[in-house]
Design a protein around this motif. Structure first.
Motif, PDB file in Angstrom:
ATOM      1  N   ARG A  50      39.008  10.864  49.101  1.00 12.22           N
ATOM      2  CA  ARG A  50      38.122  10.118  50.004  1.00 12.22           C
ATOM      3  C   ARG A  50      38.765   9.961  51.375  1.00 12.22           C
ATOM      4  O   ARG A  50      38.113  10.162  52.402  1.00 12.22           O
ATOM      5  N   ARG A  51      40.049   9.649  51.401  1.00 14.26           N
ATOM      6  CA  ARG A  51      40.743   9.512  52.676  1.00 14.26           C
ATOM      7  C   ARG A  51      40.821  10.851  53.392  1.00 14.26           C
ATOM      8  O   ARG A  51      40.635  10.928  54.612  1.00 14.26           O
ATOM      9  N   SER A  52      41.070  11.928  52.647  1.00 15.26           N
ATOM     10  CA  SER A  52      41.125  13.260  53.249  1.00 15.26           C
ATOM     11  C   SER A  52      39.779  13.648  53.845  1.00 15.26           C
ATOM     12  O   SER A  52      39.706  14.234  54.936  1.00 15.26           O
ATOM     13  N   ALA A  53      38.693  13.308  53.151  1.00 17.76           N
ATOM     14  CA  ALA A  53      37.353  13.634  53.660  1.00 17.76           C
ATOM     15  C   ALA A  53      37.068  12.892  54.953  1.00 17.76           C
ATOM     16  O   ALA A  53      36.470  13.443  55.884  1.00 17.76           O
ATOM     17  N   LEU A  54      37.517  11.645  55.047  1.00 20.50           N
ATOM     18  CA  LEU A  54      37.304  10.888  56.276  1.00 20.50           C
ATOM     19  C   LEU A  54      38.043  11.524  57.442  1.00 20.50           C
ATOM     20  O   LEU A  54      37.532  11.602  58.553  1.00 20.50           O
ATOM     21  N   ILE A  55      39.269  12.008  57.187  1.00 23.45           N
ATOM     22  CA  ILE A  55      40.056  12.644  58.244  1.00 23.45           C
ATOM     23  C   ILE A  55      39.377  13.909  58.744  1.00 23.45           C
ATOM     24  O   ILE A  55      39.300  14.176  59.937  1.00 23.45           O
TER      25      ILE A  55
END
Length: 231
Positions: A118-123
């Motif tokens: 999820r954090r990677s997708a936001l980046i």
């Protein structure tokens, strides 16, 4: 569907993780040693790596170091029997996003995988806003170019050191507790047995404070850290 690479020399553990992740809807690939694992992690299409430390060939720390240098945004979760604080700190210092100590509850692994993805997708998916340079005294940080300077001196930081400095700068003047910092920079529930925050604060002090004036990173005993110019 997201593809997860599992680099684990214990075939039983590796296959159990693979089956469990597949049941959660992920595509998985398993590698049992470090050299091939590193090569696979650098291939397009891998969205996250679950990485054991004790591997034949080259160990997980070296795999993490190499992969992070080539793919700085690829999420890496260390999976290890090494529960010593030094091992956790070393893994995070090399760029791992998270770690789990064996034996572990599979539900926790699933939760950490989901959080990292999820954090990677936001980046990747959120357009970067136009940002001005952050500054305190003669320290300047450009979030877009990742350039850090004290006066006329350019300072090289690792990705994690930069993330910590940026967090301190965006909260300049505020006292930040160690749990606040750990959650914001590492996305970890704070482990009172680990000194990873102190280690990275010391890294930053050596690079941006030791040879410069004024000193900007200050300790507030029992409370945390604050970045500010004290008059």
């Amino acid at each position: 569907m997201k593809k997860i690479l599992i680099i684990e020399d214990d075939r039983r553990i590796a296959q159990n993780i693979s089956r469990g992740l597949q049941q959660e809807g992920y595509v998985t690939e398993v590698v049992y040693e470090g050299v091939n694992g590193r090569q696979m992690a650098l291939q397009p299409g891998v969205d996250l790596v679950i990485l054991d430390i004790n591997l034949p060939g080259i160990n997980g720390f070296e795999v993490c170091r190499s992969v992070r240098a080539e793919r700085p945004q690829l999420p890496i979760i260390l999976l290890t029997a090494l529960g010593e604080i030094e091992d956790k700190v070393e893994g995070l210092a090399l760029g791992a996003d998270d770690y789990l100590v064996k034996p572990f509850d599979f539900r926790e692994l699933i939760a950490r995988v989901a959080t990292c993805l999820r954090r990677s997708a936001l980046i990747h998916d959120t357009p970067a806003p136009m940002e001005t340079v952050l500054q305190v005294a003669n320290l300047t940080v450009n979030p877009a170019t990742k350039e850090v300077r004290r006066g006329e001196t350019t300072i090289d930081l690792t990705a994690r050191e930069f993330a910590l400095l940026e967090y301190l700068l965006r909260n300049r003047g505020r006292v930040l507790s160690k749990p606040d910092i750990a959650e914001a920079v590492w996305d970890l529930n704070f482990d009172t047995g680990t000194n990873v925050v102190e280690v990275y604060i010391n890294y930053l002090r050596k690079k941006i404070d030791r040879d410069f004036e004024p000193k900007l990173i200050h300790t507030r005993p029992g409370m945390g850290y604050v970045l500010k110019e004290e008059l």
